[in-house]
Scaffold this motif. Structure first.
Motif, PDB file in Angstrom:
ATOM      1  N   PHE A   1      11.205   2.242  -0.700  1.00 26.90           N
ATOM      2  CA  PHE A   1       9.872   1.712  -0.952  1.00 26.90           C
ATOM      3  C   PHE A   1       9.289   1.215   0.380  1.00 26.90           C
ATOM      4  N   ILE A   2       8.064   1.647   0.694  1.00 29.65           N
ATOM      5  CA  ILE A   2       7.400   1.215   1.924  1.00 29.65           C
ATOM      6  C   ILE A   2       6.002   0.725   1.584  1.00 29.65           C
ATOM      7  N   ASP A   3       5.656  -0.436   2.131  1.00 30.01           N
ATOM      8  CA  ASP A   3       4.333  -1.020   1.918  1.00 30.01           C
ATOM      9  C   ASP A   3       3.721  -1.330   3.283  1.00 30.01           C
ATOM     10  N   ALA A   4       2.720  -0.534   3.668  1.00 36.51           N
ATOM     11  CA  ALA A   4       2.042  -0.731   4.960  1.00 36.51           C
ATOM     12  C   ALA A   4       0.617  -1.220   4.761  1.00 36.51           C
ATOM     13  N   THR A   5       0.357  -1.844   3.605  1.00 34.96           N
ATOM     14  CA  THR A   5      -1.013  -2.265   3.292  1.00 34.96           C
ATOM     15  C   THR A   5      -1.398  -3.583   3.933  1.00 34.96           C
TER      16      THR A   5
END
Length: 231
Positions: free
Chosen positions: A93-97
């Motif tokens: 899971f990746i969150d770059a927001t």
């Protein structure tokens, strides 16, 4: 019957190679049937490019079949300095927001370091990126990267120990000076962050480039290959 296999370049003097590394003899005995189960993962090179694509597009995604190896983890650790969150479960899971610009110096994370030049193309604050080390294939130049990204308005001052980067991102009609896989990915990463159409000529057509293009399309971007060109 055993077979001798020489790993690495042909020795020059004694047991040293042209790069100063020692070599070994590997004795392989064949004729034994293989059996058992092996879990296959995706390509490391594709994973590195797609992870940088997540960063470039400030996305939140779930990536499947990502190999959990040091090259991938080192990139994720460097991206964490810019506020990119990740979590390993069955998938990645990746969150770059919620990226930030609090950090203005980034350490090297292998050859994937150069992909940060394209991934960070929208960054406003100038930053310094440490130069990645070479590998057993020898030193590989960064000229193809700096040349193509300059046409996207990314000013890169090459220093002995790394790169000082200032972004003035714009669309470009660009020609690569060599069909480098990662330089092509950098151009795609930069182009994906501007609303206007960019054209990338003489780019690489390798599997990792196609995987990055598929990712860009999957999150709503427009990318297509026209012969040896991308737009």
């Amino acid at each position: 019957m055993a077979t001798n296999v020489l790993l690495g370049p042909k020795p020059i003097l004694g047991n040293e190679t042209a790069h100063g590394d020692s070599y070994m003899d590997l004795h392989v005995e064949g004729g034994i049937p293989l059996q058992g189960n092996v879990t296959l993962h995706g390509s490391k090179n594709s994973a590195l490019g797609v992870i940088c694509g997540v960063v470039a597009l400030r996305a939140k995604v779930v990536l499947e079949y990502v190999p959990r190896i040091s090259d991938v983890q080192e990139l994720l650790d460097v991206l964490a300095l810019a506020g990119v969150k990740h979590e390993w479960k069955e998938c990645l899971f990746i969150d770059a927001t919620e990226m930030h610009e609090d950090v203005d110096e980034f350490p090297a994370c292998g050859r994937a370091s150069l992909l940060l030049l394209g991934a960070f193309a929208r960054r406003v604050k100038p930053y310094f990126l440490a130069r990645p080390e070479g590998c057993r294939l020898g030193t590989r130049t960064s000229i193809a990267h700096t040349h193509v990204l300059k046409q996207f308005g990314i000013k890169i001052a090459t220093k002995q120990d790394g790169f000082f980067v200032e972004n003035h991102l714009r669309a470009a009609d660009t020609l690569l000076i060599e069909a480098s896989d990662t330089a092509t990915e950098n151009a795609i990463l930069a182009a994906a962050q501007v609303p206007e159409t960019s054209i990338i000529e003489l780019g690489s057509t390798s599997y990792m480039v196609h995987d990055l293009l598929r990712f860009v399309r999957s999150v709503g971007g427009s990318a297509q290959q026209l012969g040896e060109h991308y737009s």
